[in-house]
Design a protein around this motif. Structure first.
Motif, PDB file in Angstrom:
ATOM      1  N   MET A  31       0.844  -1.172   0.000  1.00 44.46           N
ATOM      2  CA  MET A  31       0.000   0.000   0.000  1.00 44.46           C
ATOM      3  C   MET A  31       0.894   1.240   0.000  1.00 44.46           C
ATOM      4  O   MET A  31       1.787   1.368   0.814  1.00 44.46           O
ATOM      5  N   SER A  32       0.688   2.114  -0.949  1.00 43.85           N
ATOM      6  CA  SER A  32       1.503   3.324  -1.035  1.00 43.85           C
ATOM      7  C   SER A  32       0.862   4.464  -0.238  1.00 43.85           C
ATOM      8  O   SER A  32      -0.347   4.506  -0.062  1.00 43.85           O
ATOM      9  N   LYS A  33       1.733   5.350   0.221  1.00 46.57           N
ATOM     10  CA  LYS A  33       1.251   6.508   0.966  1.00 46.57           C
ATOM     11  C   LYS A  33       0.891   7.619  -0.010  1.00 46.57           C
ATOM     12  O   LYS A  33       1.523   7.796  -1.045  1.00 46.57           O
ATOM     13  N   LYS A  34      -0.133   8.377   0.333  1.00 47.23           N
ATOM     14  CA  LYS A  34      -0.516   9.518  -0.477  1.00 47.23           C
ATOM     15  C   LYS A  34       0.365  10.710  -0.115  1.00 47.23           C
ATOM     16  O   LYS A  34       0.751  10.884   1.038  1.00 47.23           O
ATOM     17  N   THR A  35       0.643  11.516  -1.096  1.00 50.39           N
ATOM     18  CA  THR A  35       1.443  12.708  -0.884  1.00 50.39           C
ATOM     19  C   THR A  35       0.604  13.761  -0.175  1.00 50.39           C
ATOM     20  O   THR A  35      -0.515  14.051  -0.581  1.00 50.39           O
ATOM     21  N   LYS A  36       1.175  14.321   0.906  1.00 48.89           N
ATOM     22  CA  LYS A  36       0.508  15.391   1.635  1.00 48.89           C
ATOM     23  C   LYS A  36       1.048  16.730   1.154  1.00 48.89           C
ATOM     24  O   LYS A  36       2.242  16.898   0.980  1.00 48.89           O
ATOM     25  N   THR A  37       0.165  17.653   0.968  1.00 47.95           N
ATOM     26  CA  THR A  37       0.557  19.004   0.605  1.00 47.95           C
ATOM     27  C   THR A  37       0.463  19.871   1.846  1.00 47.95           C
ATOM     28  O   THR A  37      -0.558  19.875   2.532  1.00 47.95           O
TER      29      THR A  37
END
Length: 73
Positions: free
Chosen positions: A1-7
């Motif tokens: 499971m990949s992590k989502k990029t946080k802005t």
């Protein structure tokens, strides 16, 4: 499971206090530190805990504050 990029949004506020221009770097309401220019092409990056670092450019000072935040948060 990949992590989502946080802005995240960093804000640089410039203020003049006692005739000295100070840039504050903030993440939301949290102060990451300040940068002051001595007028002789030298800058000081100051952390909220009072620790200070002398650097050669405004950009280097900002990068130092961001790096310190990432290492200690």
């Amino acid at each position: 499971m990949s992590k989502k990029t946080k802005t995240i949004e960093l804000v640089e506020d410039e203020k003049v206090i006692d005739g000295i221009e100070i840039s504050e770097l903030k993440l939301g309401d949290q102060l990451l530190g300040t940068v002051t220019d001595d007028g002789k092409n030298k800058f000081t990056a100051s952390l909220p805990d009072g620790e200070s670092f002398n650097v050669k450019s405004h950009e280097e000072a900002m990068n130092l504050l961001i790096s310190h935040y990432h290492l200690h948060s």
